[in-house]
Design a protein around this motif. Structure first.
Motif, mmCIF file in Angstrom:
data_model
loop_
_atom_site.group_PDB
_atom_site.id
_atom_site.type_symbol
_atom_site.label_atom_id
_atom_site.label_comp_id
_atom_site.label_asym_id
_atom_site.label_seq_id
_atom_site.Cartn_x
_atom_site.Cartn_y
_atom_site.Cartn_z
ATOM 1 N N ILE A 218 -19.935 -53.847 33.014
ATOM 2 C CA ILE A 218 -20.504 -52.540 32.638
ATOM 3 C C ILE A 218 -21.980 -52.707 32.278
ATOM 4 O O ILE A 218 -22.476 -53.810 32.113
ATOM 5 N N HIS A 219 -22.688 -51.578 32.146
ATOM 6 C CA HIS A 219 -24.061 -51.628 31.667
ATOM 7 C C HIS A 219 -24.049 -51.828 30.152
ATOM 8 O O HIS A 219 -23.009 -51.686 29.498
ATOM 9 N N PRO A 220 -25.180 -52.162 29.534
ATOM 10 C CA PRO A 220 -25.168 -52.558 28.118
ATOM 11 C C PRO A 220 -24.983 -51.425 27.119
ATOM 12 O O PRO A 220 -24.909 -51.685 25.936
ATOM 13 N N ASN A 221 -24.865 -50.167 27.544
ATOM 14 C CA ASN A 221 -24.791 -49.047 26.610
ATOM 15 C C ASN A 221 -23.361 -48.839 26.109
ATOM 16 O O ASN A 221 -22.757 -47.790 26.299
ATOM 17 N N VAL A 222 -22.782 -49.898 25.487
ATOM 18 C CA VAL A 222 -21.402 -49.840 25.026
ATOM 19 C C VAL A 222 -21.254 -50.639 23.735
ATOM 20 O O VAL A 222 -22.148 -51.371 23.327
ATOM 21 N N GLN A 223 -20.092 -50.462 23.110
ATOM 22 C CA GLN A 223 -19.726 -51.273 21.962
ATOM 23 C C GLN A 223 -18.413 -51.983 22.273
ATOM 24 O O GLN A 223 -17.479 -51.375 22.798
ATOM 25 N N ILE A 224 -18.326 -53.293 21.955
ATOM 26 C CA ILE A 224 -17.139 -54.088 22.273
ATOM 27 C C ILE A 224 -16.598 -54.726 20.998
ATOM 28 O O ILE A 224 -17.356 -55.290 20.204
ATOM 29 N N ALA A 225 -15.263 -54.631 20.800
ATOM 30 C CA ALA A 225 -14.585 -55.276 19.673
ATOM 31 C C ALA A 225 -13.408 -56.068 20.220
ATOM 32 O O ALA A 225 -12.726 -55.622 21.154
ATOM 33 N N GLU A 226 -13.149 -57.253 19.653
ATOM 34 C CA GLU A 226 -12.072 -58.102 20.143
ATOM 35 C C GLU A 226 -11.155 -58.509 18.990
ATOM 36 O O GLU A 226 -11.583 -58.606 17.834
ATOM 37 N N ASP A 227 -9.893 -58.783 19.349
ATOM 38 C CA ASP A 227 -8.892 -59.164 18.352
ATOM 39 C C ASP A 227 -7.915 -60.131 19.008
ATOM 40 O O ASP A 227 -7.567 -59.975 20.180
ATOM 41 N N ARG A 228 -7.463 -61.146 18.267
ATOM 42 C CA ARG A 228 -6.549 -62.161 18.810
ATOM 43 C C ARG A 228 -5.371 -62.340 17.867
ATOM 44 O O ARG A 228 -5.540 -62.401 16.645
ATOM 45 N N THR A 229 -4.152 -62.446 18.439
ATOM 46 C CA THR A 229 -2.938 -62.658 17.653
ATOM 47 C C THR A 229 -2.113 -63.769 18.295
ATOM 48 O O THR A 229 -2.189 -64.012 19.502
ATOM 49 N N ASP A 230 -1.296 -64.456 17.456
ATOM 50 C CA ASP A 230 -0.408 -65.519 17.925
ATOM 51 C C ASP A 230 1.014 -64.996 18.034
ATOM 52 O O ASP A 230 1.481 -64.220 17.175
ATOM 53 N N ASN A 231 1.730 -65.422 19.079
ATOM 54 C CA ASN A 231 3.131 -65.078 19.265
ATOM 55 C C ASN A 231 4.028 -66.181 18.715
ATOM 56 O O ASN A 231 3.593 -67.314 18.516
ATOM 57 N N GLN A 232 5.289 -65.854 18.483
ATOM 58 C CA GLN A 232 6.216 -66.823 17.899
ATOM 59 C C GLN A 232 6.452 -68.027 18.808
ATOM 60 O O GLN A 232 6.723 -69.131 18.330
ATOM 61 N N ASP A 233 6.362 -67.837 20.125
ATOM 62 C CA ASP A 233 6.605 -68.948 21.042
ATOM 63 C C ASP A 233 5.380 -69.830 21.244
ATOM 64 O O ASP A 233 5.405 -70.760 22.056
ATOM 65 N N GLY A 234 4.302 -69.559 20.501
ATOM 66 C CA GLY A 234 3.103 -70.380 20.602
ATOM 67 C C GLY A 234 2.051 -69.837 21.549
ATOM 68 O O GLY A 234 0.934 -70.351 21.595
ATOM 69 N N THR A 235 2.407 -68.820 22.341
ATOM 70 C CA THR A 235 1.408 -68.200 23.214
ATOM 71 C C THR A 235 0.515 -67.271 22.405
ATOM 72 O O THR A 235 0.756 -67.015 21.221
ATOM 73 N N VAL A 236 -0.517 -66.743 23.067
ATOM 74 C CA VAL A 236 -1.546 -65.976 22.366
ATOM 75 C C VAL A 236 -1.797 -64.664 23.105
ATOM 76 O O VAL A 236 -1.654 -64.589 24.334
ATOM 77 N N ASN A 237 -2.157 -63.618 22.343
ATOM 78 C CA ASN A 237 -2.616 -62.343 22.904
ATOM 79 C C ASN A 237 -4.061 -62.118 22.485
ATOM 80 O O ASN A 237 -4.456 -62.474 21.369
#
Length: 433
Positions: free
Chosen positions: A377-396
Motif C-alpha cells: 500500500i501507499h504510506p498514508n495508513v496506520q498499521i498495528a500488529e499483535d502476536r499470540t501463542d497457541n497451546q500446541d506451540g504454534t503462533v498466530n
C-alpha cells in the motif's frame, strides 16, 4: 516518464537515450540454495572524470513487467518504489563508486528465481546487464550404512537422496581418503572417526561415524606359555584364539535417521540398534533442547527396545534425541543422535470492516516464530500488529491496516514471508476507494 518508475529514474532514462552504450561486465548465471544469501555481480567500467553513477536492479516478470529490486540515483539510494517482496533483503556493494554494482540478496526464496536486469548509467555511458538466478534445494544429509566384509573388515556405504552429487570420505584430520561412495577398512587397529561429505557444487552436508578398533587380547601368547608350560599349550591356545575372536567383535551404534523434518501433527519414528553388542540389559532415550530429559511412555510417546515414536509431534518436540544402551558386560553405548525439526505453514486470511476502513490480516498456526507480514500500500495508513501463542506451540500473528484515504483494492494486498513457504503468500484486500 515510464509509469511506476518515479522522477528520479526518469533522469537516468534520459541519460540512456543521449549517451552511447558501453558493455557492463558480469556473470550471466548464478546458482544458490534456498534461504541463503547470494550476490548478483555487475561491473560498470568508469573512465577518468566519469561521475553521476546511477543503477537500478529489476526482475523480469512473465507478463513483461519489471519489479524494482533496488535503486541508487546519483550517490543516493531511493527505495520508495521498491517492490515489497525485496523489502529489507537487498544491498549494493560498497565499491559502487569504483563501478561495482553487485547486488546482495538475502533469505533467498523460490520466488526469487528468474532474470535480473542491472541498469547502469553515468555522465558518459550506459548499459544493461542480464543475470539469471537459479535456486536449488540444499543437499540432503547423507546416511551411512555399515556392513562387515568376509575377511573381517568394515564396509561403509554413504547415501544421499539428492541427485547428481559427489562423495568424499575424510579422516579425522580432514584429509580425503577416497572420493568414492564406498570405503572399506581392513580390520581397524585403532578407533577411527570417518566423515562422508556430499556436495553438488553449490551446497554440501556431511555425516560422521565412529569405528571401534579390534580389541587386543588381555594376555600375550608368551605370557600364557610361561604360566601353563608347553605340555598343555596347544589346548589353551585353541581356547585363547576363540576368546580373541569373540573379543574382536566391534559394536556399531546404528541410530537412524540422523535428521527428521516434520510438520506439526505428523508422526516421528526413530530407530536405535546396537549391532554386535552383547545381551542388552538397559535401554533409554534422552531428549536435548534447552534442557535434557529422559523420554518415557505417555499419551504421545512410545518407547520400545529399539525405537522411539512421538505421535503427533508439536513444536515443543524439536531438538536432539539420543539412544543409549548398557549390555551385560557393563559396556555403555550411545547412538549418534537424531535432530528433529518441526514446522507449521501459516494459513492466511484477510477480513475487512468497511465502516471503519479497516483491514485485518491473520497468519495462523505457524512455526518457527520468525514471520514477516507487510502490506502493498501507499504510506498514508496506520498499521498495528499483535502476536499470540497457541497451546500446541504454534503462533498466530495479526496485522491491522487503518486506511486514512481512498485506496484501491489492488493496493491492499497482505504479504506473509515464512521459512515454510516457497514463495511469499499474499491475499488481496477488498476495501475500495
Amino acid at each position: 516518464m515510464m509509469p511506476g518508475r518515479g522522477a528520479g529514474w526518469s533522469v537516468l532514462l534520459i541519460l540512456m537515450v543521449m549517451r552511447p552504450p558501453l558493455v557492463i561486465r558480469g556473470d550471466d548465471r548464478v546458482t544458490t540454495v534456498l534461504n541463503r544469501t547470494v550476490q548478483l555481480p555487475c561491473w560498470f567500467p568508469l573512465a577518468k572524470g566519469d561521475g553521476g553513477l546511477s543503477v537500478a536492479w529489476y526482475k523480469e516478470q512473465p507478463d513483461g513487467r519489471e519489479l524494482l529490486v533496488h535503486k541508487f540515483i546519483r550517490d543516493k539510494e531511493d527505495l520508495s518504489e521498491q517492490d515489497p517482496l525485496y523489502r529489507g533483503r537487498t544491498q549494493l556493494s560498497e565499491g559502487i563508486s569504483q563501478g561495482n554494482l553487485t547486488l546482495t540478496l538475502t533469505e533467498v526464496t523460490r520466488a526469487d528465481q528468474g532474470t535480473y536486469l542491472c541498469k547502469g548509467a553515468s555522465n558518459f555511458k550506459f548499459d544493461t546487464k542480464k543475470v539469471e538466478l537459479y535456486i536449488r534445494d540444499p543437499v540432503t544429509k547423507p546416511t551411512i550404512e555399515v556392513s562387515r566384509t568376509a575377511d573381517g573388515g568394515v564396509l561403509l556405504h554413504c547415501v544421499s537422496s539428492s541427485p547428481d552429487v559427489t562423495y568424499e570420505w575424510l579422516a579425522e584430520d580432514g584429509k580425503i581418503v577416497t572420493k568414492q561412495q564406498n570405503y572399506t577398512i581392513a580390520r581397524p587397529r585403532e578407533d577411527l572417526t570417518l566423515t562422508c561429505v556430499v556436495g553438488d557444487g553449490v551446497s554440501e552436508d556431511r555425516e560422521s561415524i565412529a569405528i571401534p578398533h579390534n580389541r587386543e587380547p588381555s594376555r600375550s601368547i608368551p605370557a600364557v606359555i610361561a604360566a601353563v608350560g608347553g605340555g598343555i599349550f596347544i589346548s589353551l591356545l585353541f581356547i585363547f584364539c576363540r576368546k580373541t575372536s569373540d573379543d574382536r567383535e566391534w559394536v556399531t551404534e546404528a541410530q537412524n535417521p540422523s535428521s527428521l523434518h516434520l510438520s506439526v501433527g505428523q508422526k516421528a519414528q526413530i530407530f536405535c540398534r546396537m549391532l554386535n553388542a552383547k545381551e542388552i540389559l538397559h535401554h533409554k532415550w534422552k531428549f536435548y533442547s534447552s534442557k535434557s530429559k529422559k523420554m518415557e511412555n505417555s499419551e504421545r510417546v512410545t518407547v520400545t527396545p529399539d525405537s522411539l515414536i512421538i505421535d503427533p509431534v508439536t513444536p515443543a518436540d524439536a531438538g536432539l534425541y539420543i539412544c543409549s544402551v548398557k549390555d551385560k558386560s557393563g559396556m555403555r553405548y550411545r547412538g549418534k543422535g537424531t535432530n528433529l525439526t518441526v514446522t507449521a505453514t501459516p494459513s492466511l486470511t484477510v477480513t475487512e470492516n468497511l465502516q471503519e476502513a479497516l483491514l485485518t490480516c491473520k497468519a495462523e498456526k505457524f512455526y518457527p516464530k520468525d514471520l514477516e507480514i507487510f502490506w502493498s500500500i501507499h504510506p498514508n495508513v496506520q498499521i498495528a500488529e499483535d502476536r499470540t501463542d497457541n497451546q500446541d506451540g504454534t503462533v498466530n500473528e495479526i496485522s491491522r491496516l487503518k486506511l486514512k484515504g481512498g485506496v484501491q483494492e489492488e493496493d491492499c494486498a497482505c504479504h506473509v514471508r515464512h521459512c515454510t513457504l516457497r514463495a511469499t503468500l499474499y491475499r488481496p484486500g477488498k476495501v475500495g476507494s
